[in-house]
Design an enzyme around this catalytic site. Structure first.
Site, PDB file in Angstrom:
ATOM      1  N   LYS A  32       0.861  -1.181   0.000  1.00 26.65           N
ATOM      2  CA  LYS A  32       0.000   0.000   0.000  1.00 26.65           C
ATOM      3  C   LYS A  32       0.900   1.234   0.000  1.00 26.65           C
ATOM      4  O   LYS A  32       1.530   1.539   1.001  1.00 26.65           O
ATOM      5  CB  LYS A  32      -0.926   0.015   1.212  1.00 26.65           C
ATOM      6  CG  LYS A  32      -1.965   1.104   1.146  1.00 26.65           C
ATOM      7  CD  LYS A  32      -2.890   1.079   2.348  1.00 26.65           C
ATOM      8  CE  LYS A  32      -4.062   2.026   2.155  1.00 26.65           C
ATOM      9  NZ  LYS A  32      -3.639   3.399   1.827  1.00 26.65           N
ATOM     10  N   ASP A  34       1.999   5.069   0.057  1.00 28.24           N
ATOM     11  CA  ASP A  34       1.516   6.269   0.759  1.00 28.24           C
ATOM     12  C   ASP A  34       1.507   7.429  -0.229  1.00 28.24           C
ATOM     13  O   ASP A  34       2.399   8.269  -0.251  1.00 28.24           O
ATOM     14  CB  ASP A  34       2.435   6.577   1.945  1.00 28.24           C
ATOM     15  CG  ASP A  34       1.755   7.471   2.967  1.00 28.24           C
ATOM     16  OD1 ASP A  34       0.563   7.792   2.776  1.00 28.24           O
ATOM     17  OD2 ASP A  34       2.402   7.849   3.951  1.00 28.24           O
ATOM     18  N   GLU A 175       3.658   1.983   4.408  1.00 24.54           N
ATOM     19  CA  GLU A 175       2.339   2.247   4.977  1.00 24.54           C
ATOM     20  C   GLU A 175       1.563   0.992   5.329  1.00 24.54           C
ATOM     21  O   GLU A 175       0.867   0.943   6.338  1.00 24.54           O
ATOM     22  CB  GLU A 175       1.516   3.098   3.998  1.00 24.54           C
ATOM     23  CG  GLU A 175       0.176   3.521   4.577  1.00 24.54           C
ATOM     24  CD  GLU A 175      -0.693   4.263   3.570  1.00 24.54           C
ATOM     25  OE1 GLU A 175      -1.728   4.812   3.989  1.00 24.54           O
ATOM     26  OE2 GLU A 175      -0.352   4.284   2.384  1.00 24.54           O
TER      27      GLU A 175
END
Length: 313
Positions: A32, A34, A175
């Site tokens: 994921k 950021d 993240e």
């Protein structure tokens, strides 16, 4: 259908949150990033960008203007994140600076000082064929066959071992992880159980620029960090300290009150007292908000560093 997809505004599919990595062969896992969520609409050799709030962001990212030359279709829709890497890691303050810039000259300068890359993780449409009902795994195959990477165009990798990926992400200070069902369709504007996001707790060094009081007691700290010479307000933290620590901090801060707000962007909620920044402390938070504020901040301890060490990277 074709014209509606290419010319309209599309709310992207969203993952639901959970605390642990879902396990099973039906999932593929991605880092994921950021960054800022972005759909890219490609048509007739040009690209149009749209963010999660359905706002046009084409002007902000000249790096993507060459995207039509790097795809194997003439018309299509891609989904991904715009990311600025600093020392190999995503910097949300930096990508937000890019995203909020509207002056063309300023944007051109930022493309040199804070270059952005488009990390693509889905393909929704190509050359007359909507792919929304196609399985996620099939969309991934087509995406990898259709897009050529360079320094500004990246494909987000898929991994089969979510636990190992999450451990690596945590070690790298990234993240989090997104788990996606191999057979999942793409559902506009929905938080779907086909996709899950599992986030690593973030930590940032902050200083105190103010505080609030309730019932004659210290109730929260107004925290911030420096961007250059400017102290930016990042949010208020009211958890994480023991009762004795709150009492000691109250005695320390009350002696350092000042009349002028030290933040260049004062909090909109009234009722705070200002102090001269004198301490550095670690603040844990779940994520950055689009307004560059800390979501769910919690104070995790004080640092021996100086307030000047509290900087946004």
């Amino acid at each position: 259908m074709e014209q509606g997809l290419l010319q309209g505004k599309i709310p992207p599919m969203e993952p639901q949150s959970r605390k642990d990595i879902p396990v099973g062969n039906q999932f593929l896992y991605q880092v994921k990033w950021d960054g800022v969520r972005m759909l890219a609409f490609i048509k007739e050799g040009s690209v149009r960008l749209q963010n999660r709030q359905l706002k046009d962001r084409t002007l902000q990212y000249p790096e993507t203007y060459g995207l039509p030359d790097r795809v194997g279709f003439s018309q299509g829709i891609l989904d991904g994140e715009m990311v600025v890497l600093r020392e190999g890691k995503p910097s949300f303050p930096s990508i937000l600076k890019r995203d909020l810039s509207a002056n063309p000259a300023r944007i051109q300068t930022l493309t040199q000082t804070l270059p952005a890359a488009y990390f693509i993780f889905d393909l929704l449409y190509m050359d007359g064929k909507p792919l929304l009902s196609s399985p996620y795994e099939e969309r991934q195959r087509l995406l990898r066959e259709s897009v050529e990477e360079n320094e500004f165009v990246k494909l987000t990798d898929n991994f089969e071992k979510g636990g190992e990926l999450f451990a690596w992400v945590k070690e790298q200070g990234l993240e989090g992880v997104v788990a996606k069902d191999r057979k999942s369709p793409y559902i506009f504007g929905k938080k779907s159980r086909h996709w899950w996001k599992i986030k690593v707790k973030n930590k940032i060094l902050c200083t105190i620029g103010g505080f609030t009081v309730r019932g004659g007691r210290l109730s929260s700290l107004l925290v911030g960090a420096y961007s250059g010479e400017e102290l930016l307000y990042l949010g208020r933290g009211g958890t994480g300290l023991k009762e004795e620590e709150w009492k000691n901090l109250w005695e320390f801060l009350i002696k350092r009150r000042v009349s002028l707000c030290p933040f260049v962007n004062p909090p909109s909620r009234p009722g705070g007292f200002w102090v001269q920044p004198s301490l550095a402390m670690w603040v844990e938070f779940s994520e950055w908000t689009p307004e560059l504020k800390l979501r769910a901040p919690s104070i995790k301890g004080f640092s021996t560093g100086e307030p000047g060490d509290c900087v946004l990277s």
